[in-house]
Design a protein around this motif. Structure first.
Motif, PDB file in Angstrom:
ATOM      1  N   GLY A 105       0.949  -1.219  -0.007  1.00  0.00           N
ATOM      2  CA  GLY A 105      -0.237  -0.424  -0.288  1.00  0.00           C
ATOM      3  C   GLY A 105       0.667   1.471  -0.275  1.00  0.00           C
ATOM      4  N   MET A 106       2.481   1.316   0.180  1.00  0.00           N
ATOM      5  CA  MET A 106       2.837   3.033   0.766  1.00  0.00           C
ATOM      6  C   MET A 106       4.478   2.290  -0.442  1.00  0.00           C
ATOM      7  SD  MET A 106       1.958   2.334   4.590  1.00  0.00           S
ATOM      8  CE  MET A 106       3.480   3.808   5.174  1.00  0.00           C
ATOM      9  N   VAL A 107       4.787   1.331   0.296  1.00  0.00           N
ATOM     10  CA  VAL A 107       5.972   1.335  -0.753  1.00  0.00           C
ATOM     11  C   VAL A 107       6.305   1.211  -2.000  1.00  0.00           C
ATOM     12  CG1 VAL A 107       8.674   0.005  -0.574  1.00  0.00           C
ATOM     13  CG2 VAL A 107       7.171   0.487   1.359  1.00  0.00           C
ATOM     14  N   ALA A 108       5.580  -0.172  -2.476  1.00  0.00           N
ATOM     15  CA  ALA A 108       5.192  -0.312  -3.698  1.00  0.00           C
ATOM     16  C   ALA A 108       4.699   1.347  -4.481  1.00  0.00           C
ATOM     17  CB  ALA A 108       4.595  -1.551  -4.465  1.00  0.00           C
ATOM     18  N   PRO A 109       3.851   1.859  -3.805  1.00  0.00           N
ATOM     19  CA  PRO A 109       3.480   2.895  -5.011  1.00  0.00           C
ATOM     20  C   PRO A 109       4.205   4.010  -5.283  1.00  0.00           C
ATOM     21  CG  PRO A 109       1.664   2.157  -3.223  1.00  0.00           C
ATOM     22  CD  PRO A 109       2.813   1.007  -3.044  1.00  0.00           C
ATOM     23  N   THR A 110       5.104   4.141  -4.299  1.00  0.00           N
ATOM     24  CA  THR A 110       6.173   4.731  -3.805  1.00  0.00           C
ATOM     25  C   THR A 110       7.540   4.698  -5.039  1.00  0.00           C
ATOM     26  OG1 THR A 110       6.020   5.444  -2.107  1.00  0.00           O
ATOM     27  CG2 THR A 110       7.300   6.358  -2.718  1.00  0.00           C
ATOM     28  N   VAL A 111       7.858   3.663  -5.296  1.00  0.00           N
ATOM     29  CA  VAL A 111       8.811   3.492  -6.141  1.00  0.00           C
ATOM     30  C   VAL A 111       8.510   3.481  -7.923  1.00  0.00           C
ATOM     31  CG1 VAL A 111       9.411   1.385  -6.900  1.00  0.00           C
ATOM     32  CG2 VAL A 111      10.254   1.331  -4.062  1.00  0.00           C
ATOM     33  N   ALA A 112       6.742   2.943  -7.879  1.00  0.00           N
ATOM     34  CA  ALA A 112       6.892   2.549  -8.828  1.00  0.00           C
ATOM     35  C   ALA A 112       6.270   4.523  -9.254  1.00  0.00           C
ATOM     36  CB  ALA A 112       5.389   2.548  -9.315  1.00  0.00           C
ATOM     37  N   GLN A 113       6.197   5.501  -8.483  1.00  0.00           N
ATOM     38  CA  GLN A 113       5.891   7.083  -9.164  1.00  0.00           C
ATOM     39  C   GLN A 113       7.051   7.489  -8.488  1.00  0.00           C
ATOM     40  OE1 GLN A 113       3.117   8.641  -6.236  1.00  0.00           O
ATOM     41  NE2 GLN A 113       3.249  10.659  -6.920  1.00  0.00           N
ATOM     42  N   PHE A 114       8.490   7.600  -8.182  1.00  0.00           N
ATOM     43  CA  PHE A 114       9.515   7.985  -7.767  1.00  0.00           C
ATOM     44  C   PHE A 114      11.185   7.167  -8.028  1.00  0.00           C
ATOM     45  CE2 PHE A 114       7.008  10.253  -5.433  1.00  0.00           C
ATOM     46  CZ  PHE A 114       6.892  11.394  -6.169  1.00  0.00           C
ATOM     47  N   GLY A 115      10.963   6.224  -8.677  1.00  0.00           N
ATOM     48  CA  GLY A 115      11.900   5.070  -8.327  1.00  0.00           C
ATOM     49  C   GLY A 115      12.589   5.623 -10.117  1.00  0.00           C
ATOM     50  N   SER A 116      14.274   5.260 -10.312  1.00  0.00           N
ATOM     51  CA  SER A 116      15.405   5.089 -11.381  1.00  0.00           C
ATOM     52  C   SER A 116      14.610   3.606 -12.455  1.00  0.00           C
ATOM     53  CB  SER A 116      16.376   5.189 -11.071  1.00  0.00           C
ATOM     54  OG  SER A 116      16.547   4.009 -10.416  1.00  0.00           O
ATOM     55  N   PRO A 117      14.635   3.997 -12.689  1.00  0.00           N
ATOM     56  CA  PRO A 117      15.065   2.331 -13.897  1.00  0.00           C
ATOM     57  C   PRO A 117      15.509   1.243 -13.397  1.00  0.00           C
ATOM     58  CG  PRO A 117      15.055   3.895 -15.412  1.00  0.00           C
ATOM     59  CD  PRO A 117      15.200   4.590 -13.883  1.00  0.00           C
ATOM     60  N   ALA A 126       9.444  -7.704  -7.529  1.00  0.00           N
ATOM     61  CA  ALA A 126       9.452  -8.011  -6.453  1.00  0.00           C
ATOM     62  C   ALA A 126       8.425  -7.925  -5.122  1.00  0.00           C
ATOM     63  CB  ALA A 126      10.679  -7.956  -5.306  1.00  0.00           C
ATOM     64  N   LEU A 127       8.105  -6.853  -5.241  1.00  0.00           N
ATOM     65  CA  LEU A 127       7.272  -6.292  -4.037  1.00  0.00           C
ATOM     66  C   LEU A 127       5.914  -7.214  -3.735  1.00  0.00           C
ATOM     67  CD1 LEU A 127       8.318  -2.665  -3.099  1.00  0.00           C
ATOM     68  CD2 LEU A 127       8.264  -4.766  -1.917  1.00  0.00           C
ATOM     69  N   HIS A 128       5.441  -6.600  -5.352  1.00  0.00           N
ATOM     70  CA  HIS A 128       4.261  -7.188  -6.127  1.00  0.00           C
ATOM     71  C   HIS A 128       3.800  -8.329  -5.640  1.00  0.00           C
ATOM     72  CE1 HIS A 128       3.644  -2.340  -7.091  1.00  0.00           C
ATOM     73  NE2 HIS A 128       2.943  -3.362  -6.908  1.00  0.00           N
ATOM     74  N   ARG A 129       5.166  -9.394  -6.287  1.00  0.00           N
ATOM     75  CA  ARG A 129       4.690 -10.919  -5.702  1.00  0.00           C
ATOM     76  C   ARG A 129       5.271 -11.094  -5.024  1.00  0.00           C
ATOM     77  NH1 ARG A 129       7.148 -16.075  -6.848  1.00  0.00           N
ATOM     78  NH2 ARG A 129       6.219 -17.460  -8.002  1.00  0.00           N
ATOM     79  N   ALA A 130       5.383 -10.478  -3.202  1.00  0.00           N
ATOM     80  CA  ALA A 130       5.592 -11.044  -2.472  1.00  0.00           C
ATOM     81  C   ALA A 130       6.947 -11.586  -2.315  1.00  0.00           C
ATOM     82  CB  ALA A 130       4.805 -10.895  -1.580  1.00  0.00           C
ATOM     83  N   ASP A 131       8.019 -11.411  -3.356  1.00  0.00           N
ATOM     84  CA  ASP A 131       9.069 -11.932  -3.044  1.00  0.00           C
ATOM     85  C   ASP A 131       9.906 -11.208  -1.948  1.00  0.00           C
ATOM     86  OD1 ASP A 131       8.845 -14.150  -4.701  1.00  0.00           O
ATOM     87  OD2 ASP A 131       9.638 -13.351  -6.623  1.00  0.00           O
ATOM     88  N   ALA A 132      10.102  -9.954  -2.089  1.00  0.00           N
ATOM     89  CA  ALA A 132      10.880  -8.920  -1.440  1.00  0.00           C
ATOM     90  C   ALA A 132       9.022  -8.275  -0.386  1.00  0.00           C
ATOM     91  CB  ALA A 132      11.101  -7.909  -2.261  1.00  0.00           C
ATOM     92  N   VAL A 133       9.412  -7.984   0.632  1.00  0.00           N
ATOM     93  CA  VAL A 133       8.600  -6.854   1.723  1.00  0.00           C
ATOM     94  C   VAL A 133       9.415  -5.616   2.048  1.00  0.00           C
ATOM     95  CG1 VAL A 133       7.643  -6.914   3.608  1.00  0.00           C
ATOM     96  CG2 VAL A 133       7.625  -9.283   2.347  1.00  0.00           C
TER      97      VAL A 133
END
Length: 409
Positions: A105-117, A126-133
């Motif tokens: 709800g927080m980490v993945a959307p922020t990475v999607a919005q501001f993360g580098s390639p 990894a976050l959306h598949r829960a391979d990483a938290v």
């Protein structure tokens, strides 16, 4: 695929997933062993494993990131499909995704919005598949509500940054793989001296210490960063422009938290509450009935507010400041629920006599005050609503100057 076709396919998936779990007698027996009702009870290893396994099922079936761009690992459907799936999913017996709430709800959307390639390629799938938290590394012992006062330092060292500092009240840090850290990177003006990074929680120099609560759980942690090296590629947003990233992440946080105010959490299942009041012989008490009505009305109103927020999200693609209404509604509804159970149970909430669902509520009652602080204090949210939703004047000239800094950041 049309929305109707999408939902038909999703319904078939959820029915199959729910049926497979209903057939698991062992899981049902374990679920019935405890009648604890708690907000901050700490996620057990079994709960984390169940949430991770279910999220992987979702992702592999195409429902793990429904509105995400295909190039980043998403399914590429409109946001409306995501909202519709979330509403549909609540009808089925699925594992609690609470252990992944911050991550998804927080980490993945922020990475999607501001993360580098580079950061997106490493973490989004990894976050959306829960391979990483993921977890949020914002609050500090001297900077909670005043987030702009964080003292954790990030110093440039070639293509890397060196982080030193302490974070606190970090949910899920003990089982997280990446943390979104707000740091101070210069001595420039307030709000224009902060930078955000995606920190590998397994990197040398990262230490996590769980914090035990009075409820007995350990949902939160202290995180110590000692000479932690982070590649510049894992910076989110511009240097000294982290305030914009932080505000966006807080909007995602309020969106995630606000969903629980309208019945997203099982404790607000009104039919179950009504049956419980009847089972303990308190349904006919006028004062209890009135307290129940307050909870019912609050949850119903929150559903209407949530629908409006979802419509805004569908139109704009990102949550807005009205998400603060959802957070306040959650606090109000939890307080009303706490009042109801205390009134209904009386002394039975104070000691464990073995009677089902009596003393079990004590953890919720003890945890409710914490919700007035978690995800931003009620006072902060009221200011947000007053100034950014209702358009009321700022409290002081200083706040107007702060807003100017926020816009420039």
């Amino acid at each position: 695929m049309s929305k109707d076709e999408f939902l038909a396919s999703a319904r078939a998936f959820l029915e199959n997933a729910s049926a497979s779990r209903a057939a698991d007698e062992q899981a049902r027996a374990e679920q019935q062993e405890s009648d604890r009702v708690a907000l901050f009870s700490g996620s057990s290893d079994a709960e984390i494993a169940a949430a991770v396994a279910y999220q992987r099922e979702l992702y592999d079936a195409g429902y793990g990131w429904i509105s995400g761009p295909v190039e980043d690992g998403g399914a590429g459907y409109p946001v409306a499909y995501e909202i519709a799936f979330a509403q549909l999913q609540r009808r089925y017996a699925i594992p609690s995704k609470a252990p992944l709430s911050v991550s998804l709800g927080m980490v993945a959307p922020t990475v999607a919005q501001f993360g580098s390639p580079t950061t997106k390629a490493r973490w989004l799938t990894a976050l959306h598949r829960a391979d990483a938290v993921g977890c949020q590394l914002f609050s500090e012992p001297g900077a909670g509500s005043d987030l702009a006062a964080v003292s954790t330092r990030a110093v440039r060292d070639g293509d890397d940054w060196i982080l030193n500092g302490q974070k606190v009240w970090t949910s899920g840090a003990q089982y997280s793989d990446v943390g979104i850290a707000l740091t101070r990177t210069s001595d420039g003006p307030r709000h224009r001296n902060l930078t955000v990074f995606a920190v590998d929680m397994h990197a040398p120099g990262v230490e996590v210490r769980p914090l035990r609560q009075m409820t007995g759980g350990a949902d939160f942690n202290e995180v110590f960063l000692t000479d932690v090296r982070v590649p510049d590629a894992d910076r989110l947003g511009g240097v000294d422009r982290g305030w914009k990233v932080a505000m966006a992440m807080l909007m995602h946080e309020r969106s995630a938290i606000g969903g629980s105010s309208s019945g997203g959490s099982g404790i607000f299942k009104m039919d179950d509450l009504a049956s419980w009041l009847g089972a303990i012989g308190r349904a006919d008490d006028p004062a209890v009935a009135q307290a129940f009505a307050r909870v019912y009305c609050g949850v119903t109103a929150a559903k209407a507010m949530r629908a409006r927020a979802d419509a805004n999200l569908k139109a704009n693609g990102v949550p807005g400041p009205e998400m603060s209404l959802g957070k306040l509604a959650l606090t109000a509804n939890l307080t009303a629920l706490s009042d109801l159970v205390r009134l209904a149970l009386g002394p039975r909430i104070l000691a464990d006599t073995g009677e089902e669902r009596t003393f079990a509520w004590s953890e919720l009652v003890l945890g409710v005050p914490g919700m007035r602080i978690g995800g931003g204090t009620d006072e902060i949210h009221r200011n947000t609503i007053a100034e950014r939703v209702l358009g009321l004047p700022k409290e002081t000239v200083a706040r107007a100057a702060t807003d100017t800094a926020e816009k420039e950041a």
